[in-house]
Enzyme design. Structure first.
Site, short mmCIF file in Angstrom:
data_model
loop_
_atom_site.label_atom_id
_atom_site.label_comp_id
_atom_site.label_asym_id
_atom_site.label_seq_id
_atom_site.Cartn_x
_atom_site.Cartn_y
_atom_site.Cartn_z
N ASN A 171 6.61 -34.73 -8.01
CA ASN A 171 6.83 -36.16 -8.11
C ASN A 171 5.95 -37.01 -7.62
O ASN A 171 5.92 -36.83 -6.21
CB ASN A 171 8.25 -36.54 -8.11
CG ASN A 171 8.77 -37.89 -8.11
OD1 ASN A 171 9.83 -38.54 -7.62
ND2 ASN A 171 8.24 -38.71 -9.14
N ASN B 179 7.20 -48.95 -11.01
CA ASN B 179 7.58 -47.81 -12.10
C ASN B 179 6.22 -47.88 -13.08
O ASN B 179 5.48 -48.82 -12.95
CB ASN B 179 8.67 -47.74 -13.02
CG ASN B 179 9.95 -47.33 -12.44
OD1 ASN B 179 10.10 -46.65 -11.64
ND2 ASN B 179 11.04 -48.18 -12.44
N CYS C 87 13.75 -44.18 -4.15
CA CYS C 87 12.98 -43.09 -4.68
C CYS C 87 13.21 -42.12 -3.47
O CYS C 87 12.31 -42.23 -2.41
CB CYS C 87 11.76 -43.46 -5.17
SG CYS C 87 10.64 -41.88 -5.51
N GLY C 88 13.93 -40.94 -3.61
CA GLY C 88 13.89 -40.02 -2.56
C GLY C 88 12.84 -39.31 -2.15
O GLY C 88 12.43 -39.25 -0.94
N ASN C 89 11.90 -38.83 -3.14
CA ASN C 89 10.69 -38.20 -2.97
C ASN C 89 9.49 -39.02 -2.25
O ASN C 89 8.89 -38.58 -1.61
CB ASN C 89 10.24 -37.58 -4.25
CG ASN C 89 11.11 -36.44 -4.71
OD1 ASN C 89 11.49 -35.51 -3.84
ND2 ASN C 89 11.06 -36.47 -6.03
N HIS D 158 22.62 -43.89 -11.71
CA HIS D 158 22.42 -42.53 -12.46
C HIS D 158 23.54 -42.08 -13.29
O HIS D 158 24.65 -42.53 -12.90
CB HIS D 158 22.30 -41.78 -11.25
CG HIS D 158 21.09 -41.79 -10.45
ND1 HIS D 158 19.97 -41.03 -10.79
CD2 HIS D 158 20.50 -42.24 -9.23
CE1 HIS D 158 18.82 -41.24 -9.87
NE2 HIS D 158 19.36 -41.87 -9.27
N ASN E 106 18.99 -43.85 -14.68
CA ASN E 106 18.18 -42.69 -14.55
C ASN E 106 19.40 -41.53 -15.11
O ASN E 106 20.51 -41.49 -14.62
CB ASN E 106 17.99 -42.22 -13.21
CG ASN E 106 16.94 -43.25 -12.45
OD1 ASN E 106 15.95 -43.23 -12.71
ND2 ASN E 106 17.42 -44.21 -11.98
N GLU F 281 13.65 -40.48 -15.88
CA GLU F 281 13.70 -41.53 -14.82
C GLU F 281 13.37 -43.05 -15.64
O GLU F 281 12.66 -42.81 -16.39
CB GLU F 281 12.88 -41.35 -13.64
CG GLU F 281 12.89 -40.21 -12.75
CD GLU F 281 12.20 -40.57 -11.52
OE1 GLU F 281 12.18 -41.46 -10.89
OE2 GLU F 281 11.55 -39.27 -11.14
N ARG F 282 14.32 -44.00 -15.27
CA ARG F 282 14.21 -45.25 -16.01
C ARG F 282 12.66 -45.79 -15.66
O ARG F 282 12.34 -45.72 -14.47
CB ARG F 282 15.14 -46.14 -15.82
CG ARG F 282 15.44 -46.59 -14.12
CD ARG F 282 16.37 -47.59 -13.98
NE ARG F 282 16.22 -47.97 -12.59
CZ ARG F 282 17.06 -49.00 -11.96
NH1 ARG F 282 17.48 -49.94 -12.82
NH2 ARG F 282 16.75 -49.23 -10.55
N CYS G 257 13.37 -35.60 -9.22
CA CYS G 257 13.79 -36.95 -8.72
C CYS G 257 14.94 -36.77 -7.58
O CYS G 257 15.77 -35.98 -7.82
CB CYS G 257 14.46 -37.68 -9.93
SG CYS G 257 15.36 -39.15 -9.57
N SER H 166 16.59 -39.05 -5.74
CA SER H 166 18.10 -39.86 -5.90
C SER H 166 18.69 -39.07 -7.13
O SER H 166 19.95 -38.84 -6.89
CB SER H 166 17.54 -41.16 -6.00
OG SER H 166 17.05 -41.53 -7.30
N GLY H 167 18.14 -38.64 -8.22
CA GLY H 167 18.79 -38.03 -9.14
C GLY H 167 19.35 -36.71 -8.75
O GLY H 167 20.59 -36.35 -9.14
#
Length: 276
Positions: A12, A64, A73-75, A156, A187, A205-206, A214, A216-217
């Site tokens: 990502n 985005n 965005c976790g990553n 999500h 998402n 992802e939106r 992802c 957060s996903g």
């Protein structure tokens, strides 16, 4: 010329720009042009580092590829935390976003744990367009139906499927992302539970489309799987780009995400060469 860094978490990938000394005034059109993989640098999101003010080490703005702004965005948070830790020599870092502050710890092996906060489970907080049970949304498209929803700083919806390989993610994702039930889009995750402590996941992802990972996903998938009684509070989530460790901590309800970060390359770009 403007220095930039290309980083990724499990594939990502992000273009990271530093705006702490002076604003770059990135427009949506310019962010989209930078993210273009043929005419720009290419990435899943543009990340801008900005002054945070009191209580945090840095403000992280997430754009985005379509120019829209994301809340979490976790990553990317792991990547930014690793950068700030390298600058400061501290392993504990606080990253501020438009969705709130995220605390992170950089481990000796280079992996990073981010406290993503508590999931928001009420329909208003996701948000949804109408009062709905977030554990079983009245939503179906093709072979998938009745996802669970939550917010991890961004909306999500997770569909649980028996065979992830049989799901046409690229066809279903854009339809579900823009479903009227999601006023801010969503998402869309497609998850297969392999064991109570192991999930497979692909996320549309939106604003970005299908990505290799992802963060957060993955958090949302574990939360929704546990709520459905399909998984425990701790699991490995296997994404196309690699694996994340996710824990929904019982003591305070926060979700912890652990995974690697990497720098692909550094370079310079002429920002004025991109459309404003």
């Amino acid at each position: 010329m403007l220095p930039f860094r290309k980083m990724h978490g499990l594939g990502n990938d992000f273009v990271v720009l530093d705006e702490r000394s002076a604003p770059l005034r990135l427009t949506p059109a310019r962010a989209a042009a930078l993210a273009d993989r043929r005419r720009g640098v290419g990435c899943d999101q543009i990340i801008s580092l900005e002054p945070a003010g009191d209580g945090a080490d840095v403000f992280m703005r997430i754009r985005n590829p379509d120019g829209s702004e994301a809340g979490a965005c976790g990553n990317a948070t792991r990547c930014v935390a690793a950068l700030i830790a390298a600058e400061t020599g501290r392993r504990q870092v606080t990253v501020r976003t438009i969705a709130g502050d995220l605390s992170a710890e950089v481990h000796p092996d280079g992996s990073v744990t981010v406290d993503m906060g508590a999931p928001r489970l009420d329909w208003r907080a996701v948000p949804l367009a109408e009062a709905t049970d977030t554990l079983h949304l009245p939503l179906a498209e093709g072979p998938v139906e009745s996802p669970a929803a939550c917010s991890m700083g961004n909306p999500h919806a997770t569909f649980f499927v028996p065979d992830l390989d049989a799901i046409p993610v690229a066809a279903l994702g854009p339809l579900l992302e823009r479903h009227p039930l999601f006023p801010e889009r969503a998402n869309i995750g497609f998850a297969q539970v392999l064991a109570p402590d192991r999930l497979r996941l692909v996320v549309w992802e939106r604003g970005a489309g299908m990505t290799l990972a992802c963060g957060s996903g993955a958090c949302a998938a574990l939360v929704n799987a546990h709520r459905r009684g399909l998984a425990g509070r701790r699991a490995t989530v296997a994404l196309p780009g690699g694996e994340l460790g996710i824990e929904w901590r019982a003591s305070d309800g926060h979700v912890l995400m652990t995974g690697p970060v990497a720098t692909a390359f550094v370079g310079q770009l002429d920002l004025a060469a991109y459309p404003a």
